[in-house]
Design an enzyme around this catalytic site. Structure first.
Site, PDB file in Angstrom:
ATOM      1  N   GLY A   1       0.824  -1.213   0.000  1.00  0.00           N
ATOM      2  CA  GLY A   1       0.000   0.000   0.000  1.00  0.00           C
ATOM      3  C   GLY A   1       0.853   1.255   0.000  1.00  0.00           C
TER       4      GLY A   1
ATOM      5  CG  ASP B   1      -4.902  -6.540  -6.294  1.00  0.00           C
ATOM      6  OD1 ASP B   1      -4.914  -6.624  -5.048  1.00  0.00           O
ATOM      7  OD2 ASP B   1      -5.936  -6.391  -6.969  1.00  0.00           O
ATOM      8  CB  VAL B   2      -1.791  -7.485  -1.365  1.00  0.00           C
ATOM      9  CG1 VAL B   2      -0.550  -6.605  -1.341  1.00  0.00           C
ATOM     10  CG2 VAL B   2      -3.031  -6.702  -0.946  1.00  0.00           C
TER      11      VAL B   2
ATOM     12  CB  SER C   1      -8.775   0.483  11.847  1.00  0.00           C
ATOM     13  OG  SER C   1      -9.772   1.447  12.149  1.00  0.00           O
TER      14      SER C   1
ATOM     15  CE1 TYR D   1     -10.998  -0.347   6.987  1.00  0.00           C
ATOM     16  CE2 TYR D   1     -11.994   0.742   8.885  1.00  0.00           C
ATOM     17  CZ  TYR D   1     -10.884   0.484   8.096  1.00  0.00           C
ATOM     18  OH  TYR D   1      -9.667   1.040   8.417  1.00  0.00           O
TER      19      TYR D   1
ATOM     20  CB  THR E   1      -4.999   9.009   4.111  1.00  0.00           C
ATOM     21  OG1 THR E   1      -6.070   8.069   4.295  1.00  0.00           O
ATOM     22  CG2 THR E   1      -4.186   9.094   5.410  1.00  0.00           C
TER      23      THR E   1
ATOM     24  CG  PHE F   1      -9.397   5.347   4.733  1.00  0.00           C
ATOM     25  CD1 PHE F   1      -9.122   3.993   4.734  1.00  0.00           C
ATOM     26  CD2 PHE F   1     -10.521   5.785   5.432  1.00  0.00           C
ATOM     27  CE1 PHE F   1      -9.938   3.089   5.404  1.00  0.00           C
ATOM     28  CE2 PHE F   1     -11.343   4.899   6.102  1.00  0.00           C
ATOM     29  CZ  PHE F   1     -11.053   3.541   6.083  1.00  0.00           C
TER      30      PHE F   1
END
Length: 247
Positions: free
Chosen positions: A7, A54-55, A134, A147, A182, A184
Protein backbone atom coordinates in the site's frame (compact mmCIF):
# COMPACT_ATOMS: atom_id res chain seq x y z
CA UNK A 1 17.54 -3.60 6.95
CA UNK A 2 15.37 -4.74 4.07
CA UNK A 3 11.79 -3.58 4.59
CA UNK A 4 8.76 -4.49 2.48
CA UNK A 5 5.84 -2.05 2.52
CA UNK A 6 2.46 -2.74 0.93
CA UNK A 7 0.00 0.00 0.00
CA UNK A 8 2.96 2.28 -0.62
CA UNK A 9 1.38 4.55 -3.24
CA UNK A 10 -0.55 6.64 -0.70
CA UNK A 11 -1.32 7.30 2.95
CA UNK A 12 0.45 5.46 5.75
CA UNK A 13 2.49 3.29 3.40
CA UNK A 14 3.87 6.24 1.46
CA UNK A 15 4.82 8.26 4.54
CA UNK A 16 6.41 5.20 6.14
CA UNK A 17 8.55 4.69 3.03
CA UNK A 18 9.67 8.34 3.14
CA UNK A 19 10.74 8.06 6.77
CA UNK A 20 12.54 4.76 6.31
CA UNK A 21 14.36 6.06 3.23
CA UNK A 22 15.99 8.73 5.40
CA UNK A 23 17.71 5.95 7.33
CA UNK A 24 18.80 4.36 4.03
CA UNK A 25 17.02 1.06 4.53
CA UNK A 26 16.55 -1.11 1.45
CA UNK A 27 12.86 -0.78 0.57
CA UNK A 28 10.60 -3.14 -1.35
CA UNK A 29 7.74 -0.93 -2.48
CA UNK A 30 4.49 -2.74 -3.27
CA UNK A 31 1.51 -0.97 -4.83
CA UNK A 32 -1.22 -1.23 -7.44
CA UNK A 33 -0.76 2.14 -9.18
CA UNK A 34 2.16 1.62 -11.55
CA UNK A 35 2.87 5.24 -12.52
CA UNK A 36 2.76 6.48 -8.93
CA UNK A 37 4.85 3.54 -7.77
CA UNK A 38 7.65 4.43 -10.21
CA UNK A 39 7.50 8.09 -9.25
CA UNK A 40 7.81 7.24 -5.55
CA UNK A 41 10.61 4.74 -6.14
CA UNK A 42 12.60 7.28 -8.17
CA UNK A 43 12.13 10.00 -5.55
CA UNK A 44 13.44 8.07 -2.54
CA UNK A 45 17.14 8.49 -1.83
CA UNK A 46 17.78 4.87 -0.88
CA UNK A 47 17.93 1.48 -2.59
CA UNK A 48 14.45 0.44 -3.72
CA UNK A 49 12.79 -2.43 -5.52
CA UNK A 50 9.32 -1.54 -6.82
CA UNK A 51 6.70 -4.24 -7.37
CA UNK A 52 3.45 -3.41 -9.17
CA UNK A 53 1.15 -5.86 -7.43
CA UNK A 54 -2.36 -6.39 -6.11
CA UNK A 55 -1.98 -8.15 -2.75
CA UNK A 56 -5.28 -9.96 -3.28
CA UNK A 57 -3.60 -12.07 -5.99
CA UNK A 58 -2.15 -14.98 -4.02
CA UNK A 59 -0.04 -16.39 -6.86
CA UNK A 60 1.38 -12.95 -7.64
CA UNK A 61 2.36 -12.43 -4.01
CA UNK A 62 4.07 -15.82 -3.93
CA UNK A 63 5.89 -15.03 -7.16
CA UNK A 64 7.05 -11.66 -5.82
CA UNK A 65 8.86 -13.29 -2.90
CA UNK A 66 10.36 -15.97 -5.14
CA UNK A 67 11.70 -13.39 -7.61
CA UNK A 68 13.14 -10.80 -5.25
CA UNK A 69 16.63 -9.70 -6.35
CA UNK A 70 19.46 -11.12 -4.23
CA UNK A 71 20.04 -7.79 -2.48
CA UNK A 72 16.39 -7.68 -1.34
CA UNK A 73 15.86 -11.40 -0.75
CA UNK A 74 16.15 -11.39 3.04
CA UNK A 75 13.14 -9.37 4.20
CA UNK A 76 13.68 -8.17 7.76
CA UNK A 77 10.44 -6.22 8.20
CA UNK A 78 7.02 -6.33 6.56
CA UNK A 79 4.67 -3.37 6.92
CA UNK A 80 1.19 -4.53 5.90
CA UNK A 81 -0.30 -1.14 5.06
CA UNK A 82 -2.50 -2.05 2.09
CA UNK A 83 -6.17 -1.75 2.99
CA UNK A 84 -9.37 0.08 2.25
CA UNK A 85 -12.94 0.81 3.28
CA UNK A 86 -15.80 1.04 0.80
CA UNK A 87 -19.10 2.72 1.60
CA UNK A 88 -20.70 3.96 4.80
CA UNK A 89 -24.18 2.56 4.37
CA UNK A 90 -25.88 0.20 6.83
CA UNK A 91 -25.44 -3.52 6.27
CA UNK A 92 -28.92 -3.98 4.86
CA UNK A 93 -28.24 -1.49 2.05
CA UNK A 94 -24.63 -2.26 1.21
CA UNK A 95 -23.13 -3.75 -1.94
CA UNK A 96 -21.78 -7.28 -1.50
CA UNK A 97 -19.01 -6.52 -3.98
CA UNK A 98 -17.73 -3.84 -1.59
CA UNK A 99 -17.78 -6.29 1.29
CA UNK A 100 -15.85 -8.88 -0.71
CA UNK A 101 -13.23 -6.37 -1.83
CA UNK A 102 -12.61 -5.28 1.75
CA UNK A 103 -12.26 -8.92 2.86
CA UNK A 104 -9.96 -9.73 -0.06
CA UNK A 105 -7.66 -6.76 0.57
CA UNK A 106 -7.74 -6.25 4.34
CA UNK A 107 -7.75 -9.92 5.29
CA UNK A 108 -6.60 -12.15 2.44
CA UNK A 109 -3.97 -9.76 1.09
CA UNK A 110 -2.48 -9.31 4.56
CA UNK A 111 -2.50 -13.10 5.08
CA UNK A 112 -0.75 -13.81 1.78
CA UNK A 113 2.04 -11.28 2.30
CA UNK A 114 2.56 -12.37 5.90
CA UNK A 115 2.62 -16.09 5.17
CA UNK A 116 5.16 -15.90 2.35
CA UNK A 117 7.35 -13.45 4.29
CA UNK A 118 7.46 -15.84 7.25
CA UNK A 119 9.22 -18.51 5.18
CA UNK A 120 12.43 -16.52 5.04
CA UNK A 121 12.09 -15.06 8.53
CA UNK A 122 11.73 -18.53 10.03
CA UNK A 123 14.93 -19.71 8.34
CA UNK A 124 16.88 -16.72 9.65
CA UNK A 125 15.32 -16.77 13.12
CA UNK A 126 14.41 -13.09 13.07
CA UNK A 127 11.99 -10.60 11.55
CA UNK A 128 9.15 -8.21 12.27
CA UNK A 129 5.58 -8.10 10.96
CA UNK A 130 3.87 -4.72 11.40
CA UNK A 131 0.15 -4.81 10.65
CA UNK A 132 -1.82 -1.61 10.15
CA UNK A 133 -5.21 -2.17 11.76
CA UNK A 134 -7.75 0.37 12.98
CA UNK A 135 -9.61 1.36 16.12
CA UNK A 136 -12.62 0.18 14.10
CA UNK A 137 -11.55 -3.29 15.24
CA UNK A 138 -13.21 -2.64 18.59
CA UNK A 139 -15.24 0.58 18.07
CA UNK A 140 -18.47 -0.21 16.21
CA UNK A 141 -20.14 2.64 14.34
CA UNK A 142 -22.93 2.99 11.82
CA UNK A 143 -21.68 1.89 8.41
CA UNK A 144 -18.55 0.24 9.84
CA UNK A 145 -19.95 -3.30 9.41
CA UNK A 146 -17.49 -5.35 7.33
CA UNK A 147 -14.63 -2.82 7.42
CA UNK A 148 -14.58 -2.96 11.22
CA UNK A 149 -14.82 -6.74 11.09
CA UNK A 150 -11.79 -6.98 8.81
CA UNK A 151 -9.77 -4.87 11.22
CA UNK A 152 -10.93 -7.06 14.12
CA UNK A 153 -9.41 -9.92 12.13
CA UNK A 154 -6.13 -7.99 11.85
CA UNK A 155 -6.04 -7.45 15.62
CA UNK A 156 -6.72 -11.09 16.50
CA UNK A 157 -4.50 -12.44 13.72
CA UNK A 158 -1.64 -10.32 15.07
CA UNK A 159 -2.18 -11.70 18.57
CA UNK A 160 -2.33 -15.28 17.35
CA UNK A 161 0.81 -14.77 15.27
CA UNK A 162 2.64 -13.71 18.42
CA UNK A 163 1.67 -16.98 20.08
CA UNK A 164 2.58 -19.12 17.07
CA UNK A 165 5.91 -17.34 16.56
CA UNK A 166 6.90 -17.35 20.22
CA UNK A 167 10.49 -18.54 20.51
CA UNK A 168 11.31 -18.04 16.82
CA UNK A 169 12.79 -14.55 17.17
CA UNK A 170 10.07 -13.09 14.91
CA UNK A 171 8.15 -10.12 16.31
CA UNK A 172 4.62 -8.92 15.54
CA UNK A 173 3.06 -5.49 16.11
CA UNK A 174 -0.39 -4.10 15.37
CA UNK A 175 -0.90 -0.35 14.82
CA UNK A 176 -4.48 0.90 15.21
CA UNK A 177 -5.09 4.50 14.08
CA UNK A 178 -8.26 6.46 14.59
CA UNK A 179 -9.57 8.88 11.97
CA UNK A 180 -6.79 10.06 9.64
CA UNK A 181 -6.88 12.41 6.68
CA UNK A 182 -5.60 10.37 3.73
CA UNK A 183 -7.03 9.14 0.42
CA UNK A 184 -8.83 6.56 2.54
CA UNK A 185 -12.03 8.61 2.75
CA UNK A 186 -11.96 9.54 -0.93
CA UNK A 187 -11.96 5.82 -1.72
CA UNK A 188 -14.62 5.11 0.88
CA UNK A 189 -17.05 7.85 -0.15
CA UNK A 190 -16.10 7.74 -3.83
CA UNK A 191 -16.41 11.52 -3.72
CA UNK A 192 -13.67 14.08 -3.06
CA UNK A 193 -16.04 16.76 -1.75
CA UNK A 194 -17.70 14.41 0.73
CA UNK A 195 -14.29 13.34 1.97
CA UNK A 196 -13.17 16.96 2.33
CA UNK A 197 -16.34 17.85 4.24
CA UNK A 198 -15.76 15.01 6.69
CA UNK A 199 -12.47 16.53 7.82
CA UNK A 200 -13.66 20.13 8.13
CA UNK A 201 -13.74 21.78 11.55
CA UNK A 202 -11.47 19.40 13.47
CA UNK A 203 -7.96 17.97 13.43
CA UNK A 204 -7.67 14.32 12.37
CA UNK A 205 -4.47 12.32 12.33
CA UNK A 206 -2.06 12.83 9.45
CA UNK A 207 -0.36 9.90 7.73
CA UNK A 208 2.97 11.18 9.05
CA UNK A 209 1.72 10.58 12.62
CA UNK A 210 1.10 6.90 11.97
CA UNK A 211 4.33 6.51 9.98
CA UNK A 212 6.26 7.90 12.96
CA UNK A 213 4.75 5.20 15.19
CA UNK A 214 5.65 2.49 12.68
CA UNK A 215 9.22 3.80 12.52
CA UNK A 216 9.42 3.75 16.33
CA UNK A 217 8.26 0.12 16.42
CA UNK A 218 10.82 -0.89 13.81
CA UNK A 219 13.63 0.83 15.71
CA UNK A 220 13.05 -1.09 18.95
CA UNK A 221 15.82 -3.51 19.98
CA UNK A 222 15.36 -7.20 19.26
CA UNK A 223 14.30 -8.03 22.83
CA UNK A 224 11.40 -5.51 22.72
CA UNK A 225 8.11 -6.41 21.00
CA UNK A 226 5.48 -3.66 20.80
CA UNK A 227 2.24 -5.62 20.87
CA UNK A 228 -0.39 -3.03 20.01
CA UNK A 229 -0.59 0.74 19.61
CA UNK A 230 -3.82 2.75 19.47
CA UNK A 231 -3.37 6.23 18.02
CA UNK A 232 -6.20 8.75 18.25
CA UNK A 233 -6.49 12.39 17.25
CA UNK A 234 -7.07 14.61 20.26
CA UNK A 235 -10.41 15.53 18.68
CA UNK A 236 -11.62 11.91 18.63
CA UNK A 237 -12.36 9.73 21.62
CA UNK A 238 -13.74 6.30 22.54
CA UNK A 239 -16.73 5.20 20.55
CA UNK A 240 -15.33 6.86 17.44
CA UNK A 241 -17.02 10.18 18.21
CA UNK A 242 -15.58 13.39 16.83
CA UNK A 243 -15.73 15.34 20.06
CA UNK A 244 -14.30 18.70 19.11
CA UNK A 245 -15.78 19.47 15.70
CA UNK A 246 -16.48 23.15 15.16
CA UNK A 247 -19.35 24.33 13.00
Amino acid sequence: MTILITGVTSGFGLETAKLLAKDEHRLILVGRRKDRLKEISDSLKTKTHAVNLDVTDRSAVKSMFEKLPAEFKDVDVVVNSAGLALGMGPAQDTDLDDWEQMVDTNIKGLMYVTRFALNGMKKRGSGLIVNVGSVSAFMPYRGGNVYGATKAFVRQFSRNLRIDLFGTGIKVSNIEPGAAETEFSVVRFRDQQQADDYYKGWNPLKPEDVAAAILWVINQPQHVNIENIEIMPTDQTFGGSITNKKG
